[in-house]
Design an enzyme around this catalytic site. Structure first.
Site, mmCIF file in Angstrom:
data_model
loop_
_atom_site.group_PDB
_atom_site.id
_atom_site.type_symbol
_atom_site.label_atom_id
_atom_site.label_comp_id
_atom_site.label_asym_id
_atom_site.label_seq_id
_atom_site.Cartn_x
_atom_site.Cartn_y
_atom_site.Cartn_z
ATOM 1 N N THR A 188 -1.893 -0.575 -4.269
ATOM 2 C CA THR A 188 -2.837 0.546 -4.407
ATOM 3 C C THR A 188 -2.177 1.819 -3.888
ATOM 4 O O THR A 188 -1.364 1.763 -2.952
ATOM 5 C CB THR A 188 -4.154 0.258 -3.653
ATOM 6 O OG1 THR A 188 -5.149 1.220 -4.026
ATOM 7 C CG2 THR A 188 -3.971 0.301 -2.141
ATOM 8 N N ILE A 219 0.827 -1.205 0.000
ATOM 9 C CA ILE A 219 0.000 0.000 0.000
ATOM 10 C C ILE A 219 0.860 1.254 0.000
ATOM 11 O O ILE A 219 1.904 1.304 0.668
ATOM 12 C CB ILE A 219 -0.926 -0.012 1.238
ATOM 13 C CG1 ILE A 219 -1.882 -1.224 1.180
ATOM 14 C CG2 ILE A 219 -1.710 1.283 1.382
ATOM 15 C CD1 ILE A 219 -2.639 -1.466 2.479
ATOM 16 N N CYS A 220 0.412 2.286 -0.753
ATOM 17 C CA CYS A 220 1.025 3.613 -0.720
ATOM 18 C C CYS A 220 2.455 3.572 -1.257
ATOM 19 O O CYS A 220 2.677 3.241 -2.406
ATOM 20 C CB CYS A 220 0.948 4.158 0.705
ATOM 21 S SG CYS A 220 1.355 5.913 0.868
ATOM 22 N N ILE A 221 3.460 3.861 -0.429
ATOM 23 C CA ILE A 221 4.856 3.874 -0.865
ATOM 24 C C ILE A 221 5.487 2.484 -0.807
ATOM 25 O O ILE A 221 6.517 2.240 -1.443
ATOM 26 C CB ILE A 221 5.684 4.874 -0.009
ATOM 27 C CG1 ILE A 221 7.083 5.120 -0.614
ATOM 28 C CG2 ILE A 221 5.790 4.385 1.436
ATOM 29 C CD1 ILE A 221 7.082 5.755 -1.989
ATOM 30 N N PRO A 256 4.879 -0.318 -2.280
ATOM 31 C CA PRO A 256 5.158 -1.006 -3.548
ATOM 32 C C PRO A 256 6.497 -0.622 -4.175
ATOM 33 O O PRO A 256 6.978 -1.321 -5.076
ATOM 34 C CB PRO A 256 3.996 -0.573 -4.453
ATOM 35 C CG PRO A 256 2.885 -0.268 -3.499
ATOM 36 C CD PRO A 256 3.569 0.358 -2.323
#
Length: 222
Positions: free
Chosen positions: A190, A135-137, A139
């Site tokens: 995401t 999630i967010c950073i 990935p």
């Protein structure tokens, strides 16, 4: 039969730990879907302590595991205790802790390394073909875990996407309300607060991610 999911936290607070709202939305959705959840965090000193009122760095020192316990209401274990055999899936919420404590991406960018215990655990999930949600950073770490060719998203941020590409990942732009799935690797990502303007927007994508991760755990059910 309810699925068991490991959630990896990186402290408490968007600027130096796990993003609290992303973490809580993740935990809430997992609970709503009937999953059994165990939170983990590395027992290490966090890179920085940030005053979330002013955004300025503070001189004190804090422990990632101890801070993560704030979000988990005390129910968090040392990351060293996490074993892939005990869980059906793994999810890592964002926040700068993912880039400062779970890795050194915030400092090294594309040349970053992943915190050793997290790398070993996530590589074990990849090897076992078990689904992972980033999630967010978080990935941004996908290529370090899965190797070149992995598909993921951090939303639409050009510089971060370029770093993902430099590490060998394939970045797909993604709306805050959506998810990107690497079907071969069972990796779901995401943007959440990489793009979200409010908690409802963050929840829209995170809920989809949690739902899809749980769906993927059923692929091997008889």
């Amino acid at each position: 039969m309810s699925k068991k999911v490991a959630v990896i936290l990186s402290g408490c607070g968007v600027y130096d730990g796990a993003e609290i709202q992303e973490s809580v939305i993740t935990l809430l959705r997992l609970d709503q879907r009937g999953a059994q959840v165990q939170c983990f965090a590395p027992d290490i000193v966090q890179l920085q302590v940030i005053n979330h009122l002013t955004g300025e760095q503070m001189s004190e020192s804090r422990n990632v595991l101890v801070e993560s316990a704030r979000i988990a209401r005390g129910n968090v274990k040392d990351l060293r205790e996490a074993s892939v055999e005990d869980f059906d899936a793994l999810i890592v919420p964002g926040g700068f802790g993912a880039a400062k404590n779970l890795s050194n991406f915030a400092v090294e960018g594309a040349g970053c390394t992943v915190q050793p215990e997290l790398l070993a655990l996530t590589e074990a999930f990849a090897e076992a073909g078990k689904p992972v949600g980033l999630i967010c950073i978080s990935p941004a770490l996908a290529a370090k875990i899965y190797g070149p060719g992995v598909t993921c998203t951090i939303g639409t941020d050009v510089d971060t996407a370029a770093a993902v590409t430099k590490m060998g990942g394939i970045h797909e732009d993604c709306a805050v309300t959506d998810i990107v799935e690497d079907t071969a690797r069972k990796l779901v990502s995401t943007p959440a607060y990489m793009l979200a303007q409010n908690i409802s927007e963050a929840a829209s994508g995170i809920n989809k991610l949690v739902d899809r991760v749980l769906e993927l755990t059923h692929e091997n059910d008889e």
